[in-house]
Scaffold this active site. Sequence first.
Site, short mmCIF file in Angstrom:
data_model
loop_
_atom_site.label_atom_id
_atom_site.label_comp_id
_atom_site.label_asym_id
_atom_site.label_seq_id
_atom_site.Cartn_x
_atom_site.Cartn_y
_atom_site.Cartn_z
N HIS A 1 121.76 1.15 -7.24
CA HIS A 1 122.39 2.05 -8.20
C HIS A 1 122.09 2.50 -9.59
O HIS A 1 122.23 3.29 -9.83
CB HIS A 1 123.05 0.15 -9.60
CG HIS A 1 123.68 -0.66 -8.24
ND1 HIS A 1 125.05 -0.50 -7.17
CD2 HIS A 1 123.86 -2.09 -8.05
CE1 HIS A 1 125.42 -0.62 -6.91
NE2 HIS A 1 124.88 -2.78 -7.33
N HIS B 1 118.43 -2.96 -4.12
CA HIS B 1 119.98 -3.16 -4.63
C HIS B 1 119.57 -2.89 -5.65
O HIS B 1 120.81 -2.13 -5.91
CB HIS B 1 120.22 -5.08 -4.15
CG HIS B 1 122.28 -4.84 -4.07
ND1 HIS B 1 123.46 -5.02 -3.75
CD2 HIS B 1 122.81 -4.74 -5.71
CE1 HIS B 1 123.58 -5.01 -4.61
NE2 HIS B 1 123.96 -4.80 -5.91
N GLU B 2 119.53 -3.26 -7.02
CA GLU B 2 119.77 -2.28 -8.38
C GLU B 2 119.09 -1.59 -8.44
O GLU B 2 119.64 -0.56 -9.18
CB GLU B 2 118.83 -3.98 -9.15
CG GLU B 2 119.35 -4.92 -8.97
CD GLU B 2 120.98 -5.19 -9.00
OE1 GLU B 2 121.56 -4.07 -9.93
OE2 GLU B 2 121.41 -5.58 -9.06
#
Length: 451
Positions: free
Chosen positions: A23, A19-20
Site C-alpha cells: 500500500h 502487505h502494508e
Amino acid sequence: MLLTLVAFLVALGLLIAIHEYGHYRVAVACGVKVLRFSIGMGKPLLRWRKKGSDTEFVIAALPLGGYVKMLDEREGSVPLEERHLAFNTQPLRARVAIVAAGPLANLILAVALYSLINWLGVEAPKAVIASPVPGSMAEQAGLQAQDWVQSAHIQGQTEAIRSWDDLRWQLTQGALNGQDLQLHVTDARGLHARPVLLPLSNIQAAEVDAALLSRIGLVAPWMPAVVGDVLPDTPASQAGLRDGDAVLAVDGQPMHDGAQLRQTIRLNTQGRVQHWAIERAGSTLTLPVTPEVVQSPQGPYGRIGAMIGRAPEMVTVQYGFIDGMVAGAGKTWEVAILSLRMMGKMLVGEASVKNLSGPLTIADYAGKSASMGLMQYLAFLALISVSLGVLNLLPLPVLDGGHLMYYLWEAVTGHPVSESWMQGLQRVGIGILVLLMAVAVFNDIQRLFAA
C-alpha cells in the site's frame, strides 16, 4: 513454547509489513502523502521518521494487523495547497492500484518464497504409500503397501509426483473438484507399473478437511515395521521389546509397515494379548504383548508405550532458476484458487466451517514448521501469505476487496458510494469478520482439546 511464539510473531510481522508496504509504496508512487506506516495496532512502542520524509513509521503493541494512514479529506481537514496529495482526490485508477497493492504484495511474496524453496531444494517424504486402511477407498482401488506413486492424471493432464506432499496436493485438488484421480504406480524399485483409479468423485466437498487422507485410506508414507524408543514401565518394556526390533507378524498376520502395525495396536481396544513375531540380531522371537486401553473423546484405543516405525525415505525436490520461478508462480496460483473454492463451498454449505483456522492454530503450525527446518518454515510463510492475500481481496466491507468493490460501483455508475451506505456496509463487514473470527477461535479450541 518459546519457538512457537517467536515463529508466530516473525510470521505476523513479516506478512503484515509486506502487505502494508505494498500500500505504502504504490501510494508514494502515485503522489499521495502518507502520514503513518504502522506494523501492529494500538499504542506505539517504537516510532521514527526518516530524514526529509512526511511519514511516521510505527511498531505498535498489538501485532494482529497494521495500517497505512494517508492524507484524506474524509478523515480531517486538508490544507488547500496539499489537496492534490490527498488519497480521496486521486483518479480512480490510482486509488484502485493503492488498495490492490497490499494483497498483491502478499501474493508476490508467496511466489518469491515458493521459488526460493524450489531453487534451494527441500527434503520431503518419497511418495511410497503405507498399507491402506482396511476397507478404505485406497485399498478397494488396489493400492498396496510400498506402492510408489510416480504420476497423477486428472482433467486430461498428467502431473509428476515428486514427493508425498505432491500426492497429498493432487488428492486434495481431485476431491475438492469432485473428480476421479488416476495414479501411475510401481513397486518400490520402480518396476511393474500399473494404473490405479481413485474414485474421488464419491467424496463430498464437506469432507475435504485435515482428515481427507485418512478418509481415502492413505494415512502416511511407508516406513518399516520396527520398534523405536521403548518407554520404561509400559506394555512394550514389560513384553521385552527393544529398540530396533523388526516386527514380522502379529497374531500370525504379516506386518508390512509401521502404519499397519500402529493400526493393529490401536484397534486392540479390549487389552487382549497379542503374539508378536520379531526379528532381533538375526534371530526370530515370539513375544506376548498386551496393549493398554486408553480412553479418549474419539473412543478407546490401544497403545504400548514405544515408538513405531522409522522415518520414511526422503527425496530432494529441487528446480532450476526458470523452472523454479514458474513452479513457484504456479503453486501460488493453485493455492489461491483452492482457497477461493474452499471459501465458496463453505459459504454455500458444501464444505465444513471446521476448515477455518484462527491465531492459535496458525501459531501452532508456525512453531511446528520452524522446528522442522528453514524450508518447512518458508513453505508455511508462503501458504499464510497466499491466504492473507486472497482473504483481503474478498469483496467484504472493511477489507481491501470491499474497497475495490466500491470502486467498481464508481466505475460503473460514475459516482462514489454514498457515505451513509459505506458506513452501513462497514458495520456489516465488521460483524461478519467478528463472526468468522469467533468460529475460527472456536475451531482452534476444539483442536487443542482434541489433541
